[in-house]
Structure formats: C-alpha cells, structure tokens
Design a protein around this motif. Structure first.
Motif, mmCIF file in Angstrom:
data_model
loop_
_atom_site.group_PDB
_atom_site.id
_atom_site.type_symbol
_atom_site.label_atom_id
_atom_site.label_comp_id
_atom_site.label_asym_id
_atom_site.label_seq_id
_atom_site.Cartn_x
_atom_site.Cartn_y
_atom_site.Cartn_z
ATOM 1 N N ASP A 21 5.745 28.558 -8.830
ATOM 2 C CA ASP A 21 7.122 28.583 -8.378
ATOM 3 C C ASP A 21 8.000 29.100 -9.516
ATOM 4 O OD1 ASP A 21 9.331 26.218 -6.699
ATOM 5 O OD2 ASP A 21 9.117 28.379 -6.583
ATOM 6 N N TYR A 22 8.578 28.212 -10.309
ATOM 7 C CA TYR A 22 9.380 28.672 -11.435
ATOM 8 C C TYR A 22 9.559 27.529 -12.429
ATOM 9 C CZ TYR A 22 13.682 26.046 -10.670
ATOM 10 O OH TYR A 22 14.601 25.050 -10.575
ATOM 11 N N SER A 23 10.056 27.886 -13.597
ATOM 12 C CA SER A 23 10.441 26.907 -14.595
ATOM 13 C C SER A 23 11.602 27.479 -15.389
ATOM 14 C CB SER A 23 9.279 26.584 -15.530
ATOM 15 O OG SER A 23 9.716 25.766 -16.603
ATOM 16 N N THR A 24 12.501 26.600 -15.803
ATOM 17 C CA THR A 24 13.602 27.031 -16.648
ATOM 18 C C THR A 24 13.247 26.948 -18.125
ATOM 19 O OG1 THR A 24 14.568 24.822 -16.711
ATOM 20 C CG2 THR A 24 15.309 26.284 -14.947
ATOM 21 N N ALA A 25 12.075 26.403 -18.420
ATOM 22 C CA ALA A 25 11.648 26.208 -19.810
ATOM 23 C C ALA A 25 10.860 27.417 -20.293
ATOM 24 C CB ALA A 25 10.792 24.955 -19.927
ATOM 25 N N TYR A 26 11.326 28.034 -21.369
ATOM 26 C CA TYR A 26 10.650 29.261 -21.810
ATOM 27 C C TYR A 26 9.241 28.985 -22.293
ATOM 28 C CZ TYR A 26 12.248 28.001 -26.561
ATOM 29 O OH TYR A 26 12.501 27.352 -27.747
ATOM 30 N N GLY A 27 8.951 27.735 -22.683
ATOM 31 C CA GLY A 27 7.599 27.396 -23.128
ATOM 32 C C GLY A 27 6.559 27.467 -22.033
ATOM 33 N N ASN A 28 6.995 27.531 -20.781
ATOM 34 C CA ASN A 28 6.061 27.592 -19.658
ATOM 35 C C ASN A 28 5.686 29.018 -19.276
ATOM 36 O OD1 ASN A 28 5.807 24.822 -19.320
ATOM 37 N ND2 ASN A 28 7.600 24.693 -18.002
ATOM 38 N N TYR A 29 6.199 29.975 -20.008
ATOM 39 C CA TYR A 29 5.875 31.375 -19.759
ATOM 40 C C TYR A 29 4.969 31.892 -20.868
ATOM 41 C CZ TYR A 29 9.386 31.161 -16.126
ATOM 42 O OH TYR A 29 10.093 30.816 -14.986
ATOM 43 N N ASP A 30 3.971 32.653 -20.464
ATOM 44 C CA ASP A 30 2.921 33.045 -21.392
ATOM 45 C C ASP A 30 3.102 34.429 -21.980
ATOM 46 O OD1 ASP A 30 1.412 31.546 -18.786
ATOM 47 O OD2 ASP A 30 1.071 30.699 -20.788
ATOM 48 N N TYR A 31 3.704 35.306 -21.235
ATOM 49 C CA TYR A 31 3.815 36.704 -21.660
ATOM 50 C C TYR A 31 5.284 37.117 -21.668
ATOM 51 C CZ TYR A 31 -1.057 36.360 -20.321
ATOM 52 O OH TYR A 31 -2.354 35.945 -20.204
ATOM 53 N N TRP A 32 5.636 37.884 -22.703
ATOM 54 C CA TRP A 32 7.032 38.269 -22.900
ATOM 55 C C TRP A 32 7.134 39.751 -23.235
ATOM 56 C CZ3 TRP A 32 11.122 34.836 -22.439
ATOM 57 C CH2 TRP A 32 10.774 33.488 -22.295
ATOM 58 N N GLY A 33 8.227 40.340 -22.802
ATOM 59 C CA GLY A 33 8.535 41.690 -23.234
ATOM 60 C C GLY A 33 9.272 41.653 -24.563
ATOM 61 N N GLN A 34 9.652 42.829 -25.038
ATOM 62 C CA GLN A 34 10.293 42.943 -26.336
ATOM 63 C C GLN A 34 11.800 42.722 -26.260
ATOM 64 O OE1 GLN A 34 9.713 45.462 -24.391
ATOM 65 N NE2 GLN A 34 11.594 46.654 -24.491
ATOM 66 N N GLY A 35 12.340 42.726 -25.066
ATOM 67 C CA GLY A 35 13.760 42.487 -24.862
ATOM 68 C C GLY A 35 14.573 43.765 -24.758
ATOM 69 N N THR A 36 15.690 43.662 -24.055
ATOM 70 C CA THR A 36 16.637 44.768 -23.957
ATOM 71 C C THR A 36 18.033 44.187 -24.160
ATOM 72 O OG1 THR A 36 17.365 46.648 -22.596
ATOM 73 C CG2 THR A 36 16.854 44.612 -21.423
ATOM 74 N N ARG A 37 18.821 44.864 -24.963
ATOM 75 C CA ARG A 37 20.127 44.324 -25.359
ATOM 76 C C ARG A 37 21.198 44.701 -24.359
ATOM 77 N NH1 ARG A 37 21.716 42.186 -30.000
ATOM 78 N NH2 ARG A 37 19.749 42.875 -30.973
ATOM 79 N N VAL A 38 21.992 43.714 -23.985
ATOM 80 C CA VAL A 38 23.156 43.910 -23.112
ATOM 81 C C VAL A 38 24.396 43.454 -23.871
ATOM 82 C CG1 VAL A 38 24.300 43.178 -20.995
ATOM 83 C CG2 VAL A 38 21.825 43.607 -20.995
ATOM 84 N N THR A 39 25.355 44.358 -23.979
ATOM 85 C CA THR A 39 26.616 44.031 -24.640
ATOM 86 C C THR A 39 27.757 44.292 -23.670
ATOM 87 O OG1 THR A 39 25.690 44.666 -26.784
ATOM 88 C CG2 THR A 39 28.086 44.463 -26.630
ATOM 89 N N VAL A 40 28.562 43.285 -23.445
ATOM 90 C CA VAL A 40 29.684 43.396 -22.514
ATOM 91 C C VAL A 40 30.982 43.242 -23.302
ATOM 92 C CG1 VAL A 40 30.732 42.554 -20.389
ATOM 93 C CG2 VAL A 40 28.256 42.346 -20.722
ATOM 94 N N SER A 41 31.779 44.290 -23.283
ATOM 95 C CA SER A 41 33.052 44.248 -24.007
ATOM 96 C C SER A 41 34.177 43.805 -23.080
ATOM 97 C CB SER A 41 33.363 45.619 -24.600
ATOM 98 O OG SER A 41 33.536 46.570 -23.564
ATOM 99 N N SER A 42 35.172 43.154 -23.663
ATOM 100 C CA SER A 42 36.293 42.641 -22.852
ATOM 101 C C SER A 42 37.396 43.666 -22.717
ATOM 102 C CB SER A 42 36.849 41.371 -23.491
ATOM 103 O OG SER A 42 37.238 41.616 -24.813
#
Length: 125
Positions: free
Chosen positions: A104-125
């Motif tokens: 189903d799902y989990s909100t805890a990052y420790g329950n996920y085994d595989y991760w990507g490298q990330g993508t940056r999002v910047t929102v200006s006001s």
C-alpha cells in the motif's frame, strides 16, 4: 532491483505547475509501492505522495493534497508527480522511491528501499 531516475525539476514562480517524472529500469513499477519525498535545505526528508503497488490507491501529505497528483504509466515504466499551484514552501529536492515490501504505502522514508538521485524544484515568490 530497480533503478530510479527523476527529472522535470526547475525554477518556477509561485502559482506555476511542474510535472516530475521518475523513470524506472530493471523492474516494473507495478511490482513496487512508489512514493515521492522531498527535502528542503536544513530540514528532514518528508513524505509527499505515494501510489500503491496495484495503482488503485494514492496518498498525499496534507500540505500538498488538492495541488499535487501522483500517477504512473506502466507502459513507460514511469511514475509522475503533477504539481500545481506551487508555493515557495514547496522548494526542495524531490526524490522518487520504491518499496519492495509495501503493498500500500508508508509515509516513513525508512520503508522504501530504492531511491533516485533527486531533482531540484525552486519556487520563487
């Protein structure tokens, strides 16, 4: 084992939209519960959204519910995060994650085994 690669981040203004993609290889995304997390500077990694292994159920953090939508395309083996009405507080590095054990799902990052490298999002006001 699955490899995950995120894309689609960038610099936008408040109120704009972005769609993040998480391309998977090695295994199909339908064999994992998939999640999106984010980490802002100086803060802990936090849950954003998840989709169950079956693809039937989706879940959202309270802060993004109604603005973000998680989905997947089995044919493209890709998970998406559509982000609308972006706000400066959405600024973070966004990570895609896969769990071998969750159905189903989990909100805890420790329950996920595989991760990507990330993508940056910047929102200006």
């Amino acid at each position: 084992q699955v490899q995950l690669v995120e894309s689609g981040g960038g610099l936008v203004q408040a109120g704009d939209s972005l769609r993040l993609s998480c391309a998977a290889s090695g295994r199909t995304v339908s064999t994992y519960a998939m999640g999106w997390f984010r980490q802002a500077p100086g803060k802990e990694r936090e849950f954003v959204a998840a989709i169950s292994m079956s693809g039937t159920n989706t879940y959202y953090a309270r802060s993004v519910k109604g603005r973000f939508t998680i989905s997947r395309d089995i044919a493209k083996n890709t998970v998406y995060l559509q982000m609308n009405s972006l706000q400066p507080e959405d600024t973070a590095v966004y990570y895609c994650a896969a769990s071998r054990l969750l159905s189903d799902y989990s909100t805890a990052y420790g329950n996920y085994d595989y991760w990507g490298q990330g993508t940056r999002v910047t929102v200006s006001s």
